[in-house]
Design an enzyme around this catalytic site. Sequence first.
Site, PDB file in Angstrom:
ATOM      1  N   ARG A  61     -10.661 -37.707  85.779  1.00  0.00           N
ATOM      2  CA  ARG A  61     -11.485 -37.423  86.968  1.00  0.00           C
ATOM      3  C   ARG A  61     -11.154 -36.054  87.557  1.00  0.00           C
ATOM      4  O   ARG A  61     -12.009 -35.372  88.102  1.00  0.00           O
ATOM      5  CB  ARG A  61     -11.335 -38.523  88.034  1.00  0.00           C
ATOM      6  CG  ARG A  61     -12.112 -38.172  89.318  1.00  0.00           C
ATOM      7  CD  ARG A  61     -12.377 -39.352  90.231  1.00  0.00           C
ATOM      8  NE  ARG A  61     -11.282 -40.270  90.362  1.00  0.00           N
ATOM      9  CZ  ARG A  61     -10.148 -40.054  91.032  1.00  0.00           C
ATOM     10  NH1 ARG A  61      -9.969 -38.901  91.670  1.00  0.00           N
ATOM     11  NH2 ARG A  61      -9.206 -40.968  91.071  1.00  0.00           N
ATOM     12  N   TYR A 114     -36.606 -30.976  94.531  1.00  0.00           N
ATOM     13  CA  TYR A 114     -36.337 -32.276  93.922  1.00  0.00           C
ATOM     14  C   TYR A 114     -36.106 -33.303  95.041  1.00  0.00           C
ATOM     15  O   TYR A 114     -35.444 -33.015  96.029  1.00  0.00           O
ATOM     16  CB  TYR A 114     -35.102 -32.169  93.021  1.00  0.00           C
ATOM     17  CG  TYR A 114     -34.873 -33.394  92.202  1.00  0.00           C
ATOM     18  CD1 TYR A 114     -35.746 -33.728  91.175  1.00  0.00           C
ATOM     19  CD2 TYR A 114     -33.809 -34.243  92.466  1.00  0.00           C
ATOM     20  CE1 TYR A 114     -35.554 -34.869  90.428  1.00  0.00           C
ATOM     21  CE2 TYR A 114     -33.611 -35.387  91.716  1.00  0.00           C
ATOM     22  CZ  TYR A 114     -34.493 -35.696  90.699  1.00  0.00           C
ATOM     23  OH  TYR A 114     -34.304 -36.827  89.960  1.00  0.00           O
ATOM     24  N   ASP A 187     -31.629 -24.085  92.701  1.00  0.00           N
ATOM     25  CA  ASP A 187     -31.773 -25.096  91.649  1.00  0.00           C
ATOM     26  C   ASP A 187     -32.634 -24.473  90.550  1.00  0.00           C
ATOM     27  O   ASP A 187     -33.828 -24.234  90.723  1.00  0.00           O
ATOM     28  CB  ASP A 187     -32.417 -26.367  92.224  1.00  0.00           C
ATOM     29  CG  ASP A 187     -32.418 -27.521  91.222  1.00  0.00           C
ATOM     30  OD1 ASP A 187     -32.516 -27.254  90.011  1.00  0.00           O
ATOM     31  OD2 ASP A 187     -32.350 -28.681  91.662  1.00  0.00           O
ATOM     32  N   LYS A 212     -31.750 -32.104  81.681  1.00  0.00           N
ATOM     33  CA  LYS A 212     -33.055 -31.565  81.313  1.00  0.00           C
ATOM     34  C   LYS A 212     -32.909 -30.552  80.174  1.00  0.00           C
ATOM     35  O   LYS A 212     -32.495 -30.923  79.097  1.00  0.00           O
ATOM     36  CB  LYS A 212     -33.719 -30.970  82.567  1.00  0.00           C
ATOM     37  CG  LYS A 212     -33.585 -31.841  83.831  1.00  0.00           C
ATOM     38  CD  LYS A 212     -34.368 -33.122  83.764  1.00  0.00           C
ATOM     39  CE  LYS A 212     -34.135 -34.086  84.914  1.00  0.00           C
ATOM     40  NZ  LYS A 212     -34.155 -33.540  86.270  1.00  0.00           N
TER      41      LYS A 212
HETATM   42  C1  PLP Z   1     -33.901 -33.903  87.529  1.00  0.00           C
HETATM   43  C2  PLP Z   1     -33.645 -32.873  88.554  1.00  0.00           C
HETATM   44  C3  PLP Z   1     -32.505 -32.934  89.378  1.00  0.00           C
HETATM   45  C4  PLP Z   1     -31.549 -34.101  89.337  1.00  0.00           C
HETATM   46  O1  PLP Z   1     -30.866 -34.178  88.140  1.00  0.00           O
HETATM   47  P1  PLP Z   1     -30.296 -35.589  87.557  1.00  0.00           P
HETATM   48  O2  PLP Z   1     -29.570 -35.126  86.338  1.00  0.00           O
HETATM   49  O3  PLP Z   1     -31.462 -36.463  87.319  1.00  0.00           O
HETATM   50  O4  PLP Z   1     -29.396 -36.155  88.604  1.00  0.00           O
HETATM   51  C5  PLP Z   1     -32.294 -31.914  90.282  1.00  0.00           C
HETATM   52  N1  PLP Z   1     -33.163 -30.892  90.395  1.00  0.00           N
HETATM   53  C6  PLP Z   1     -34.269 -30.792  89.628  1.00  0.00           C
HETATM   54  C7  PLP Z   1     -35.178 -29.634  89.799  1.00  0.00           C
HETATM   55  C8  PLP Z   1     -34.548 -31.787  88.690  1.00  0.00           C
HETATM   56  O5  PLP Z   1     -35.663 -31.695  87.953  1.00  0.00           O
END
Ligand code: PLP
Length: 397
Positions: A61, A114, A187, A212
């Site tokens: 962790r 998001y 982001d 992603k």
């Molecule tokens: C999917 C997504 C997130 C969150 O990511 P997870 O891996 O699902 O927790 C944050 N920001 C954007 C733009 C996303 O598409």
Amino acid sequence: MGKRTYGKEFGFMTRAVHTGNDVDAETGAIRRPITMANSYELPYDPSDINWSGAGGNLYTRNGGSNQAYLQEKLASLEGGEDCIALASGVAALSGLFFALLQSGDHVVFGSVTYIAAYRLLNELFNNKFRVETTLVDTTDPDAVRKAMRPNTKLVHIETPGNPTMMITDIAAIAEIAHEHGALLSVDNTFASPFNTRPIELGADFVIESLTKYVNGHGDAMGGAIIGKKEHLDLIRAQSQINLGGTISPFNAWLIMRGAVTLPLRMRQHNESAMKIAQWLAAQPGVRFVAYPGLPGCKGHEIAKKQMSPGFSGMMSFGLNADHDTHNKFVSCLKVITSAVSLGHDESLIAFLGEDDERQYLYPEEFHGGFFRFSVGLEDTEDLIEDIRQALEKVGLA
Ligand SMILES: *Cc1c(COP(=O)(O)O)cnc(C)c1O
């Protein structure tokens, strides 16, 4: 052979392949192993160890080797000093906010981000911790400037924004944030570091949902915060070790493996999405297409400045049809899968209906319900044909 490092003198593809990998000291394997261990052997006298420390191998962790290799690769690809890889993109968002914000601080953030970023800031952090928040259309730098207060600690933006594809000018917002003594987090999940590197444009933090594009194969979740070491040391101590969202060694290894082909995959995502967006825009049954690569789209000029070599594989579009026809269209698709998430090898589509609570923040054309479409790595012609035959089946072609 000693540890090999790949600095800025090497290109993005070379760093995507090599950074974080090395020869395994024990076996001589040219791949570093997956270390599925929770704990590491203690020294002879462990009494002065900081059990909440991030240095050295102690407890997974607090930091593990596969996590460290992945962090090395991501810091390099984003052009940042340091990186923290966590269990999900949302763990990265919440980890950043938790470590940075105190009661009484103010955050300016994008009105379309998001959904978890919206919930965290606009519902949880302000109700639980008395953090002040202002929702702003960050595509308008003047609106951001007007929203700044003496206690503004952080500006958080997302570009392209999920799900409206709105483009925010990273360099312009970085300047405004810094003029007011605030930090900027971006982001970058939709663009990926192949197309946009926010730190080079002045951002203090980059957030990636590794789930992603960076992993790209739809089989592991992860998230990352990239930024300066002084900031990340604090986030690691407060948010990784004490909130506990550390990434598993296996997921770190999978994402490390996926990230090797990020440049190749993104090139194909960029190319196919551009072709499909142009084709969709010419169909009479299609109500609108939002893709930053289309000259007619709002934000295209700024996207050209900060997205290169391409505009990524994400778009939104709607049909000239009612709610149920949108669902019927999806049920007629044979290649494209109806599912959330994005940036996978396969194409994914999700119908986002007209009852979203943030509908009032979306541009007018989104109000009839729309699709968020993640263009995958299938043959572009097969994807176009899939959409064409589904349009035909619902009477729109
Ligand atoms: C999917 C997504 C997130 C969150 O990511 P997870 O891996 O699902 O927790 C944050 N920001 C954007 C733009 C996303 O598409």
